[in-house]
Design an enzyme around this catalytic site. Structure first.
Site, PDB file in Angstrom:
ATOM      1  N   ARG A 115      -1.935 -14.050  14.130  1.00  0.00           N
ATOM      2  CA  ARG A 115      -2.625 -13.876  15.407  1.00  0.00           C
ATOM      3  C   ARG A 115      -3.044 -12.418  15.653  1.00  0.00           C
ATOM      4  O   ARG A 115      -4.154 -12.153  16.097  1.00  0.00           O
ATOM      5  CB  ARG A 115      -1.670 -14.291  16.528  1.00  0.00           C
ATOM      6  CG  ARG A 115      -2.233 -14.203  17.934  1.00  0.00           C
ATOM      7  CD  ARG A 115      -1.094 -14.339  18.953  1.00  0.00           C
ATOM      8  NE  ARG A 115      -0.159 -15.375  18.596  1.00  0.00           N
ATOM      9  CZ  ARG A 115      -0.269 -16.646  18.968  1.00  0.00           C
ATOM     10  NH1 ARG A 115      -1.256 -17.013  19.731  1.00  0.00           N
ATOM     11  NH2 ARG A 115       0.616 -17.537  18.568  1.00  0.00           N
ATOM     12  N   CYS A 118     -13.577 -35.474  27.967  1.00  0.00           N
ATOM     13  CA  CYS A 118     -13.095 -36.493  28.906  1.00  0.00           C
ATOM     14  C   CYS A 118     -11.591 -36.379  29.101  1.00  0.00           C
ATOM     15  O   CYS A 118     -10.838 -37.299  28.739  1.00  0.00           O
ATOM     16  CB  CYS A 118     -13.457 -37.874  28.385  1.00  0.00           C
ATOM     17  SG  CYS A 118     -15.116 -38.299  28.822  1.00  0.00           S
TER      18      CYS A 118
HETATM   19  C1  LIG Z   1       6.305 -19.031   8.867  1.00  0.00           C
HETATM   20  C2  LIG Z   1       5.250 -18.396   9.703  1.00  0.00           C
HETATM   21  N1  LIG Z   1       4.798 -17.179   9.345  1.00  0.00           N
HETATM   22  C3  LIG Z   1       3.817 -16.568  10.064  1.00  0.00           C
HETATM   23  C4  LIG Z   1       3.260 -17.164  11.176  1.00  0.00           C
HETATM   24  C5  LIG Z   1       2.177 -16.441  11.910  1.00  0.00           C
HETATM   25  O1  LIG Z   1       2.535 -16.175  13.202  1.00  0.00           O
HETATM   26  P1  LIG Z   1       1.581 -15.266  14.131  1.00  0.00           P
HETATM   27  O2  LIG Z   1       0.208 -15.773  13.974  1.00  0.00           O
HETATM   28  O3  LIG Z   1       2.121 -15.478  15.496  1.00  0.00           O
HETATM   29  O4  LIG Z   1       1.732 -13.858  13.648  1.00  0.00           O
HETATM   30  C6  LIG Z   1       3.724 -18.419  11.583  1.00  0.00           C
HETATM   31  C7  LIG Z   1       3.156 -19.070  12.775  1.00  0.00           C
HETATM   32  O5  LIG Z   1       3.487 -20.117  13.203  1.00  0.00           O
HETATM   33  C8  LIG Z   1       4.739 -19.065  10.828  1.00  0.00           C
HETATM   34  O6  LIG Z   1       5.194 -20.270  11.150  1.00  0.00           O
END
Ligand SMILES: Cc1ncc(COP(=O)(O)O)c(C=O)c1O
Length: 477
Positions: free
Chosen positions: A323, A398
């Site tokens: 993210r 919807c």
């Molecule tokens: C094992 C693992 N690594 C990395 C991530 C990435 O997390 P983020 O996008 O919050 O940094 C996730 C997200 O669900 C995850 O499950």
């Protein structure tokens, strides 16, 4: 007009609804002199005319620079140990272009399905630099990982470990493995809940409970006793949208103690420790993420101290941010349609909530429905001197829960035909998109140095019908 009693506490009534909060937008986003929103100087009207709406508008420059920021921050924090590895978590958003940008920037790729693995491999990412996650990997996924000699398969259970060992043994190969543990730390934004045990599907329990050893240690015993498993280390992922380093530090301490237990029991020190992803971003002014370098330094200090206490060498650290690299790089551009004012009861009277509906919704961003996620929005096609009014940006699906942005102050004259932009949609929006109500998934357009290009095309009517067997039969009549 004044602040609405329906507005959440974090949403201030703006002096100027045209203003852009730089914390929410990709670098290179600004307003042109005309007042129109632009990325790298390219106006959103031009983008909408060329690519249609909804469209994900991504800054390649921003995406790459956030990847570099993680790479540099963690390499600097762990410079004394020869650096650290950053795996971009492809689940946030993955395409061939993005996978190759990440490789070019010196990042590795974390995948969690055969499909994500396919994209990374097709993009030419070195298999040694790819990880594969998943609590229920299929034989096809595991065999593909073994076939290309993937750098790491993150094993989630004893069941999977034994199965993987059998598959690798049958192929005469050795699987590179990290064990995913439940460190009993769950972090969500500012809250940390440290529990003895977590009722969740991921990972191996570190609790000894009635048995002599924990499930995690039994997995270590099996892995170290198997000729078909190369056990490189341990892994934990503690949550998402995390702003402070404490949760990562707590998890690191628990995993280092576990590495010390392994060293004591087996006389081997496993060389790798992965602390997962979860770094938070700003979706609204309420979100205040720390600088990556600060978090990296804080983690490095704790890791070093605990390793010294446990008389261990500092393992090779890796992280998996998704993210925080993809999210801020992108905004979604929608076209507004229907505008409707609704009277809502509030203490001592009523208040008006404006609904402005756009041409997308939960099919391009299901996060508000899934997680109650908040976003921000601006009028993008022009600036407006009209007074700001509390507006709910709704989708066109919807479902009454189909809300894109729950609360934003938009100029009161924003309406049909205007472009509305929602920032922070680079992660877990396109990746979670669907064809609900037979809407086509939107295109993704990347901009760099003032030039735009499609990196994923949008779906058209043919795409919508392509998998319908009846339509194919009719088409062949
Ligand atoms: C094992 C693992 N690594 C990395 C991530 C990435 O997390 P983020 O996008 O919050 O940094 C996730 C997200 O669900 C995850 O499950």
């Amino acid at each position: 007009m004044a602040a609405s009693p329906l507005a959440p506490a974090w949403l201030n009534y703006p002096n100027d609804a045209n203003e852009l909060n730089p914390a929410l937008w990709a670098q290179g986003v600004s307003r042109l002199e005309s007042g129109e929103l632009a990325l790298d100087g390219v106006g959103v009207r031009e983008l909408a005319a060329r690519y249609g709406t909804p469209v994900f508008v991504m800054s390649e420059t921003d995406f790459r620079s956030r990847a570099r920021a993680f790479r540099d921050a963690f390499n600097e924090a762990f410079a004394a140990e020869g650096g650290a590895d950053v795996y971009y978590a492809g689940k946030a958003f993955l395409s061939l272009a993005v996978a190759s940008w990440m490789s070019e920037e010196g990042l590795r790729i974390d995948t969690c399905s055969g499909g994500e693995l396919l994209v990374a491999l097709r993009a030419g990412v070195d298999p040694a630099h790819i990880g594969l996650h998943g609590n229920n990997k299929s034989d096809a996924e595991l065999n593909r990982a073994l076939e290309v000699n993937l750098g790491r398969i993150v094993v989630d259970s004893i069941d999977e470990l034994e199965h993987l060992a059998a598959l690798a043994g049958a192929r005469g190969t050795v699987a590179n493995v990290l064990l995913r543990l439940k460190p009993g730390v769950h972090a969500h934004t500012h809250e940390y809940i440290a529990t003895a045990h977590e009722d969740q599907k991921f990972g191996l329990s570190m609790l000894a409970e009635d048995q002599d050893v924990s499930e995690a240690m039994r997995a270590v015993d099996i892995a170290l006793g198997s000729d078909a498993i190369n056990l490189w280390g341990v892994h934990a992922h503690i949550g998402s949208q995390i702003f402070d380093p404490e949760g990562f530090e707590m998890a690191a301490v628990r995993l280092i103690d576990f590495l010390a237990d392994i060293a004591h029991r087996h006389r081997v020190q496993l060389p790798e420790l992965d602390l997962g992803g979860g770094y938070g971003i700003a979706y609204t002014p309420e979100d205040t993420p720390r600088k990556v370098a600060e978090i990296a330094q804080a983690i490095a200090a704790v890791v070093r101290q605990r390793c010294a206490e446990a008389q261990l060498e500092v393992p090779r650290i890796s992280i998996e941010p998704g993210r925080a690299i993809a999210g801020p790089s992108t905004f979604t551009l929608y076209t507004a349609g229907v505008r409707k004012d609704v009277e809502v009861d509030v203490a001592g009277g009523t208040a008006t909530r404006r609904y402005l509906s756009v041409d997308g919704g939960m099919s391009d961003n299901p996060r508000p429905v899934l997680y109650d996620a908040d976003y921000s929005a601006v009028l993008a096609s022009r600036a407006s001197g009209a007074e700001p009014i509390l507006t709910r940006v709704a989708g066109k699906h919807c479902e009454s829960g189909d809300i894109v942005v729950r609360s934003a102050y938009l100029p009161a004259d924003a309406g049909r035909g205007d472009l509305i932009a929602v920032p922070g949609t680079g992660a877990y929006c396109w990746a979670l998109s669907s064809n609900y109500n037979y809407l086509g998934r939107p295109p993704v357009v990347a901009l760099k140095d003032g030039a735009s290009r499609l990196i994923v095309r949008g779906e058209n009517e043919d795409d919508l019908l392509r998998r319908d067997v009846g339509a194919n039969e009719m088409g062949s009549e």
